[in-house]
Design a protein around this motif. Structure first.
Motif, mmCIF file in Angstrom:
data_model
loop_
_atom_site.group_PDB
_atom_site.id
_atom_site.type_symbol
_atom_site.label_atom_id
_atom_site.label_comp_id
_atom_site.label_asym_id
_atom_site.label_seq_id
_atom_site.Cartn_x
_atom_site.Cartn_y
_atom_site.Cartn_z
ATOM 1 N N UNK A 215 0.804 -1.214 0.000
ATOM 2 C CA UNK A 215 0.000 0.000 0.000
ATOM 3 C C UNK A 215 0.837 1.263 0.000
ATOM 4 N N UNK A 216 2.097 1.185 0.399
ATOM 5 C CA UNK A 216 2.928 2.377 0.447
ATOM 6 C C UNK A 216 2.839 3.090 1.786
ATOM 7 N N UNK A 217 3.061 4.381 1.768
ATOM 8 C CA UNK A 217 3.067 5.158 3.004
ATOM 9 C C UNK A 217 1.656 5.253 3.587
ATOM 10 N N UNK A 218 1.597 5.250 4.906
ATOM 11 C CA UNK A 218 0.305 5.334 5.606
ATOM 12 C C UNK A 218 0.119 6.654 6.346
ATOM 13 N N UNK A 219 1.125 7.484 6.470
ATOM 14 C CA UNK A 219 0.962 8.721 7.226
ATOM 15 C C UNK A 219 1.991 9.760 6.841
ATOM 16 N N UNK A 220 2.235 10.723 7.742
ATOM 17 C CA UNK A 220 3.151 11.823 7.489
ATOM 18 C C UNK A 220 4.329 11.744 8.453
ATOM 19 N N UNK A 221 4.889 12.886 8.820
ATOM 20 C CA UNK A 221 6.059 12.907 9.706
ATOM 21 C C UNK A 221 5.613 13.166 11.142
ATOM 22 N N UNK A 222 6.331 14.014 11.833
ATOM 23 C CA UNK A 222 6.026 14.262 13.241
ATOM 24 C C UNK A 222 4.678 14.954 13.416
ATOM 25 N N UNK A 223 4.256 15.673 12.405
ATOM 26 C CA UNK A 223 2.938 16.296 12.447
ATOM 27 C C UNK A 223 2.110 15.727 11.286
ATOM 28 N N UNK A 224 1.001 15.112 11.508
ATOM 29 C CA UNK A 224 0.294 14.953 12.786
ATOM 30 C C UNK A 224 0.792 13.810 13.655
ATOM 31 N N UNK A 225 1.694 12.987 13.156
ATOM 32 C CA UNK A 225 2.233 11.920 13.990
ATOM 33 C C UNK A 225 1.254 10.785 14.241
ATOM 34 N N UNK A 226 0.322 10.581 13.352
ATOM 35 C CA UNK A 226 -0.650 9.510 13.523
ATOM 36 C C UNK A 226 -1.194 9.124 12.148
ATOM 37 N N UNK A 228 -4.652 8.723 10.119
ATOM 38 C CA UNK A 228 -6.032 9.185 10.217
ATOM 39 C C UNK A 228 -7.012 8.004 10.134
ATOM 40 N N UNK A 229 -8.111 8.155 10.844
ATOM 41 C CA UNK A 229 -9.153 7.131 10.802
ATOM 42 C C UNK A 229 -9.761 7.065 9.397
ATOM 43 N N UNK A 230 -10.089 5.857 8.994
ATOM 44 C CA UNK A 230 -10.654 5.661 7.670
ATOM 45 C C UNK A 230 -9.625 5.430 6.585
ATOM 46 N N UNK A 231 -8.351 5.351 6.943
ATOM 47 C CA UNK A 231 -7.307 5.098 5.965
ATOM 48 C C UNK A 231 -7.529 3.743 5.299
ATOM 49 N N UNK A 232 -7.442 3.724 3.980
ATOM 50 C CA UNK A 232 -7.667 2.488 3.238
ATOM 51 C C UNK A 232 -6.470 1.571 3.400
ATOM 52 N N UNK A 233 -6.721 0.436 4.044
ATOM 53 C CA UNK A 233 -5.671 -0.535 4.340
ATOM 54 C C UNK A 233 -6.171 -1.939 4.034
ATOM 55 N N UNK A 234 -5.273 -2.927 4.090
ATOM 56 C CA UNK A 234 -5.739 -4.311 3.957
ATOM 57 C C UNK A 234 -6.678 -4.674 5.099
#
Length: 321
Positions: A215-226, A228-234
């Motif tokens: 799927x590749x990257x799932x988020x960002x760097x230190x901000x927001x540091x999480x 997000x809900x609803x992220x399309x994942x397996x």
């Protein structure tokens, strides 16, 4: 024991209204004095009938009525039998899904006088009493209807109510009209993002090492540091309620209670689906049986011929010329 017998003799409706009077907050009343408020409430209580039958014991007749543009008919429960293909009179192949209306009857009628809204509970199929729970058996016995395998409640308008035990067959619909079909999709198990969410995937070569379908990257760097809900994942795929809208009814077989509709329907073979009139492509109310089709008493269902939708008089293969 005497007090218990006296309380048992009081009707439930009267006890409910007494509770409404004495459990209401007097501060919400426009009266400044609580005594005046309770006096007014008791006067309303005395003016009310003591039994529910006096409130409105509605008599629903099984007879055809006139359908209005705002009228809403009940839906039906069907069993998905599978798919096939047929050729129409012009030689075009039509993908067909066959749906079986297995002994649909009205199992409960909900009216504004009792429940506060209009709805019909429809039952489908048959089931033995030993395979049902105790509350389910009590529900069927209280309504006086046979044990059913599947129940579904359909909201209707007040003029579309049907008597208890009314049978609903395939002629509830017309060939050529559009319907909305709701079902539970097939279970696919745990799937990756390419199958579940139609992701493109990674590169086939040049730097892609064991990450072709990731799927590749799932988020960002230190901000927001999480993440997000609803992220399309397996995850688990399928077993979700889905509705296919504007499904065309190609053929109706009243003798076997079969509906032949065009296209695919969610769910596996043998699953229950729920059919109702289309919301967007509304049928012609002047031709629909309202509130449903009432068969004559002397009619033999085995002698009924299938009804096929009337196609256009123009050859679709020659229309371009």
């Amino acid at each position: 024991m005497q007090s218990f017998g006296a309380a048992a003799s009081v009707s439930r409706s009267l006890m409910r209204r007494v509770a409404q009077v004495f459990c209401t907050d007097p501060r919400s009343s426009p009266h400044s004095s609580s005594s005046l408020y309770f006096v007014a409430q008791l006067r309303k209580l005395c003016a009310m009938p003591e039994n529910d039958d006096a409130v409105g014991n509605r008599i629903i007749e099984a007879k055809p009525r006139i359908m209005n543009p705002s009228s809403k008919r009940t839906g039906v429960i069907a069993v998905k039998c599978g798919m096939t293909g047929v050729w129409d009179e012009w030689g075009a192949r039509i993908p067909i899904t066959i749906l079986w209306l297995d002994d649909n009857i009205v199992c409960q009628v909900k009216t504004p006088e009792k429940e506060g809204f209009c709805a019909l509970q429809v039952g489908c199929g048959q089931k033995k009493e030993k395979h049902l729970t105790v509350p389910e058996v009590g529900h069927f016995r209280a309504q006086g209807v046979p044990m059913k395998r599947k129940l579904r409640e359909f909201p209707v308008t007040e003029d579309a109510l049907l008597p208890l035990g009314t049978s609903i067959g395939a002629r509830h619909f017309l060939p050529g009209q559009y319907v909305d079909v709701t079902g539970i999709t097939k279970g696919k198990g745990f799937q990756g993002v390419m199958k579940r969410w139609n992701f493109k995937g990674g590169k086939a070569s040049h730097g892609a090492s064991k990450s072709h379908r990731s799927m590749g990257s799932t988020g960002q760097r230190d901000a927001p540091g999480k993440v997000f809900k609803g992220k399309k994942m397996p995850g688990h795929m399928g077993v979700e309620q889905r509705t296919v809208k504007n499904v065309w009814v190609y053929k109706i077989d009243p003798a076997r209670n079969l509906l032949w509709v065009k296209g695919q329907i969610p769910g596996a073979t043998g699953n229950f689906v729920f059919i109702k009139d289309s919301v967007f492509k509304k049928p012609d109310i002047s031709q629909l049986p309202f509130p449903t089709h009432f068969a004559p008493e002397d009619e033999d269902p085995a002698e009924l011929e299938p009804l096929v939708a009337i196609l256009s008089d123009t050859d679709p293969f020659m229309a371009a010329e």
